[in-house]
Design a protein around this motif. Sequence first.
Motif, PDB file in Angstrom:
ATOM      1  N   LYS A   7       0.817  -1.226   0.000  1.00 57.62           N
ATOM      2  CA  LYS A   7       0.000   0.000   0.000  1.00 57.62           C
ATOM      3  C   LYS A   7       0.845   1.268   0.000  1.00 57.62           C
ATOM      4  O   LYS A   7       0.397   2.325  -0.428  1.00 57.62           O
ATOM      5  CB  LYS A   7      -0.914   0.025   1.224  1.00 57.62           C
ATOM      6  CG  LYS A   7      -2.021  -1.013   1.216  1.00 57.62           C
ATOM      7  CD  LYS A   7      -2.904  -0.784   2.446  1.00 57.62           C
ATOM      8  CE  LYS A   7      -4.076  -1.751   2.482  1.00 57.62           C
ATOM      9  NZ  LYS A   7      -4.841  -1.602   3.720  1.00 57.62           N
ATOM     10  N   CYS A   8       2.075   1.179   0.552  1.00 56.78           N
ATOM     11  CA  CYS A   8       2.904   2.378   0.730  1.00 56.78           C
ATOM     12  C   CYS A   8       3.334   2.960  -0.624  1.00 56.78           C
ATOM     13  O   CYS A   8       3.814   2.242  -1.499  1.00 56.78           O
ATOM     14  CB  CYS A   8       4.138   2.031   1.559  1.00 56.78           C
ATOM     15  SG  CYS A   8       5.245   3.436   1.794  1.00 56.78           S
ATOM     16  N   ILE A   9       3.161   4.285  -0.774  1.00 54.48           N
ATOM     17  CA  ILE A   9       3.571   4.953  -2.017  1.00 54.48           C
ATOM     18  C   ILE A   9       4.820   5.821  -1.789  1.00 54.48           C
ATOM     19  O   ILE A   9       5.139   6.702  -2.593  1.00 54.48           O
ATOM     20  CB  ILE A   9       2.422   5.807  -2.588  1.00 54.48           C
ATOM     21  CG1 ILE A   9       1.935   6.818  -1.531  1.00 54.48           C
ATOM     22  CG2 ILE A   9       1.275   4.934  -3.093  1.00 54.48           C
ATOM     23  CD1 ILE A   9       0.957   7.861  -2.077  1.00 54.48           C
ATOM     24  N   SER A  10       5.470   5.609  -0.616  1.00 57.11           N
ATOM     25  CA  SER A  10       6.725   6.304  -0.279  1.00 57.11           C
ATOM     26  C   SER A  10       6.602   7.831  -0.351  1.00 57.11           C
ATOM     27  O   SER A  10       7.526   8.516  -0.780  1.00 57.11           O
ATOM     28  CB  SER A  10       7.864   5.837  -1.195  1.00 57.11           C
ATOM     29  OG  SER A  10       8.080   4.459  -1.030  1.00 57.11           O
ATOM     30  N   CYS A  11       5.478   8.339   0.118  1.00 55.92           N
ATOM     31  CA  CYS A  11       5.302   9.802   0.106  1.00 55.92           C
ATOM     32  C   CYS A  11       6.061  10.462   1.258  1.00 55.92           C
ATOM     33  O   CYS A  11       6.246  11.670   1.278  1.00 55.92           O
ATOM     34  CB  CYS A  11       3.819  10.144   0.192  1.00 55.92           C
ATOM     35  SG  CYS A  11       3.079   9.685   1.778  1.00 55.92           S
ATOM     36  N   LEU A  12       6.433   9.679   2.266  1.00 54.44           N
ATOM     37  CA  LEU A  12       7.212  10.120   3.438  1.00 54.44           C
ATOM     38  C   LEU A  12       6.439  11.056   4.370  1.00 54.44           C
ATOM     39  O   LEU A  12       7.034  11.688   5.242  1.00 54.44           O
ATOM     40  CB  LEU A  12       8.542  10.775   3.018  1.00 54.44           C
ATOM     41  CG  LEU A  12       9.410   9.960   2.056  1.00 54.44           C
ATOM     42  CD1 LEU A  12      10.735  10.683   1.794  1.00 54.44           C
ATOM     43  CD2 LEU A  12       9.676   8.564   2.596  1.00 54.44           C
ATOM     44  N   GLU A  13       5.147  11.133   4.218  1.00 54.37           N
ATOM     45  CA  GLU A  13       4.333  11.990   5.103  1.00 54.37           C
ATOM     46  C   GLU A  13       4.422  11.559   6.563  1.00 54.37           C
ATOM     47  O   GLU A  13       4.305  12.366   7.462  1.00 54.37           O
ATOM     48  CB  GLU A  13       2.857  11.931   4.673  1.00 54.37           C
ATOM     49  CG  GLU A  13       2.509  12.777   3.472  1.00 54.37           C
ATOM     50  CD  GLU A  13       2.632  14.267   3.762  1.00 54.37           C
ATOM     51  OE1 GLU A  13       2.245  14.689   4.858  1.00 54.37           O
ATOM     52  OE2 GLU A  13       3.143  14.985   2.889  1.00 54.37           O
ATOM     53  N   CYS A  14       4.625  10.281   6.800  1.00 54.10           N
ATOM     54  CA  CYS A  14       4.580   9.764   8.172  1.00 54.10           C
ATOM     55  C   CYS A  14       5.883   9.952   8.937  1.00 54.10           C
ATOM     56  O   CYS A  14       5.905   9.923  10.174  1.00 54.10           O
ATOM     57  CB  CYS A  14       4.224   8.283   8.155  1.00 54.10           C
ATOM     58  SG  CYS A  14       5.351   7.307   7.123  1.00 54.10           S
ATOM     59  N   ILE A  15       6.978  10.163   8.234  1.00 54.60           N
ATOM     60  CA  ILE A  15       8.303  10.081   8.867  1.00 54.60           C
ATOM     61  C   ILE A  15       8.465  11.037  10.050  1.00 54.60           C
ATOM     62  O   ILE A  15       8.941  10.655  11.120  1.00 54.60           O
ATOM     63  CB  ILE A  15       9.411  10.300   7.814  1.00 54.60           C
ATOM     64  CG1 ILE A  15       9.566   9.014   6.999  1.00 54.60           C
ATOM     65  CG2 ILE A  15      10.731  10.691   8.440  1.00 54.60           C
ATOM     66  CD1 ILE A  15      10.741   9.001   6.060  1.00 54.60           C
ATOM     67  N   ALA A  29       9.793   0.593  -0.343  1.00 57.30           N
ATOM     68  CA  ALA A  29       8.727   1.231   0.450  1.00 57.30           C
ATOM     69  C   ALA A  29       9.332   1.742   1.746  1.00 57.30           C
ATOM     70  O   ALA A  29      10.429   1.326   2.140  1.00 57.30           O
ATOM     71  CB  ALA A  29       7.625   0.218   0.752  1.00 57.30           C
ATOM     72  N   THR A  30       8.616   2.643   2.371  1.00 56.57           N
ATOM     73  CA  THR A  30       9.023   3.122   3.697  1.00 56.57           C
ATOM     74  C   THR A  30       8.798   1.976   4.689  1.00 56.57           C
ATOM     75  O   THR A  30       7.890   1.166   4.517  1.00 56.57           O
ATOM     76  CB  THR A  30       8.162   4.343   4.068  1.00 56.57           C
ATOM     77  OG1 THR A  30       8.246   5.270   2.987  1.00 56.57           O
ATOM     78  CG2 THR A  30       8.644   5.022   5.326  1.00 56.57           C
ATOM     79  N   TYR A  31       9.634   1.898   5.719  1.00 60.49           N
ATOM     80  CA  TYR A  31       9.473   0.802   6.679  1.00 60.49           C
ATOM     81  C   TYR A  31       9.847   1.279   8.080  1.00 60.49           C
ATOM     82  O   TYR A  31      10.400   2.379   8.240  1.00 60.49           O
ATOM     83  CB  TYR A  31      10.338  -0.404   6.276  1.00 60.49           C
ATOM     84  CG  TYR A  31      11.834  -0.162   6.389  1.00 60.49           C
ATOM     85  CD1 TYR A  31      12.528   0.552   5.406  1.00 60.49           C
ATOM     86  CD2 TYR A  31      12.561  -0.637   7.480  1.00 60.49           C
ATOM     87  CE1 TYR A  31      13.897   0.788   5.513  1.00 60.49           C
ATOM     88  CE2 TYR A  31      13.925  -0.413   7.596  1.00 60.49           C
ATOM     89  CZ  TYR A  31      14.585   0.295   6.607  1.00 60.49           C
ATOM     90  OH  TYR A  31      15.928   0.533   6.724  1.00 60.49           O
ATOM     91  N   VAL A  48      -2.008  10.350   8.867  1.00 65.50           N
ATOM     92  CA  VAL A  48      -1.505  11.124   7.728  1.00 65.50           C
ATOM     93  C   VAL A  48      -1.263  10.257   6.488  1.00 65.50           C
ATOM     94  O   VAL A  48      -0.985  10.785   5.418  1.00 65.50           O
ATOM     95  CB  VAL A  48      -0.189  11.860   8.076  1.00 65.50           C
ATOM     96  CG1 VAL A  48      -0.444  12.955   9.075  1.00 65.50           C
ATOM     97  CG2 VAL A  48       0.876  10.881   8.572  1.00 65.50           C
ATOM     98  N   CYS A  49      -1.339   8.966   6.662  1.00 65.71           N
ATOM     99  CA  CYS A  49      -1.029   8.100   5.524  1.00 65.71           C
ATOM    100  C   CYS A  49      -2.186   8.114   4.517  1.00 65.71           C
ATOM    101  O   CYS A  49      -3.314   7.725   4.862  1.00 65.71           O
ATOM    102  CB  CYS A  49      -0.766   6.675   6.013  1.00 65.71           C
ATOM    103  SG  CYS A  49      -0.386   5.573   4.628  1.00 65.71           S
ATOM    104  N   PRO A  50      -1.906   8.529   3.309  1.00 67.64           N
ATOM    105  CA  PRO A  50      -2.998   8.649   2.328  1.00 67.64           C
ATOM    106  C   PRO A  50      -3.530   7.303   1.847  1.00 67.64           C
ATOM    107  O   PRO A  50      -4.614   7.244   1.266  1.00 67.64           O
ATOM    108  CB  PRO A  50      -2.339   9.432   1.176  1.00 67.64           C
ATOM    109  CG  PRO A  50      -0.883   9.154   1.295  1.00 67.64           C
ATOM    110  CD  PRO A  50      -0.603   8.960   2.746  1.00 67.64           C
TER     111      PRO A  50
HETATM  112  S1  SF4 Z   1       2.483   8.038   4.848  1.00 67.96           S
HETATM  113 FE1  SF4 Z   1       4.222   6.665   5.180  1.00 67.96          FE
HETATM  114  S2  SF4 Z   1       3.358   4.612   5.077  1.00 67.96           S
HETATM  115 FE2  SF4 Z   1       1.847   5.997   4.174  1.00 67.96          FE
HETATM  116  S3  SF4 Z   1       2.305   5.931   1.998  1.00 67.96           S
HETATM  117 FE3  SF4 Z   1       3.423   7.664   2.848  1.00 67.96          FE
HETATM  118  S4  SF4 Z   1       5.479   6.819   3.336  1.00 67.96           S
HETATM  119 FE4  SF4 Z   1       4.089   5.075   3.023  1.00 67.96          FE
END
Ligand code: SF4
Length: 240
Positions: A7-15, A29-31, A48-50
């Motif tokens: 599902k992760c699109i690597s948008c990095l919103e969660c970091i 993917a982000t992990y 915040v994860c879209p």
């Molecule tokens: S918010 Fe985090 S977990 Fe969700 S898609 Fe973006 S990088 Fe992946």
Amino acid sequence: MKIDPEKCISCLECIDYCPMKCILEGEEATYMDQDECVECGVCLRAAVCPTEAIYMPEEAFQYPRSIRREFSDPAVQYPTLKQGGRGTEEMKTNDVTGRYRRGEYGMALEFGRPGTGTRISEIEKVLKVLLKMDVEVEKSNPVFLLLKDEATGEMKPEVLNEKVLSAILEFKITENQLEDAVNTLRPVLAEVDTVVSWGLATRFASDGTLPVRSRLAQIGLPARPNAKINMGMGRPIVEA
Ligand code: SF4
Ligand code: SF4
């Protein structure tokens, strides 16, 4: 906590939401670094994860990993004590039980902070010393549920490497034990591999002063100006 790589699109919103900085950018993917994640739940609650890729896996509820949530997520109650983890509810207020009487100091050693956390093994190092001292250690505290031996402070082996955001040891001393207690604990605290915040609870003297401040300064431990001041409005009318 985990991220579903499908599902992760690597948008990095969660970091930036992780207080442990353990959400990492991967090739695919982000992990989350599972060893560093304390299961505090912030990344999930932030919503915040879209793509709703962040989820709490079954392992987070399984012992011994389950203690991470219990100590690190304020929304989770410690199942045995029916309260949020870290320390006892009354530890910082003295406002309802009047636990710390005149002539006594309440002490709190808070292990870990956002950004560092603490392994349970670091708490064990200090608890072993504390239990040998002639002080009254608060045992209705979640850390005591992790003990193998209440007399020595030895923890259950399976919890030693578990990491939590923070945990608190609480004890009280008589006023005349202050210097001895500080001098006994300082060397072992210097060996602990995390940050430890040392809190002291005391009552104001009748003239409105806090004599403990000058005593602490004399032993090279000046008190910080920040403090929590309770008016005592909820304290017991008759002290035990
Ligand atoms: S918010 Fe985090 S977990 Fe969700 S898609 Fe973006 S990088 Fe992946
Ligand atoms: S649960 Fe907490 S420590 Fe774990 S990844 Fe999420 S924010 Fe970070």
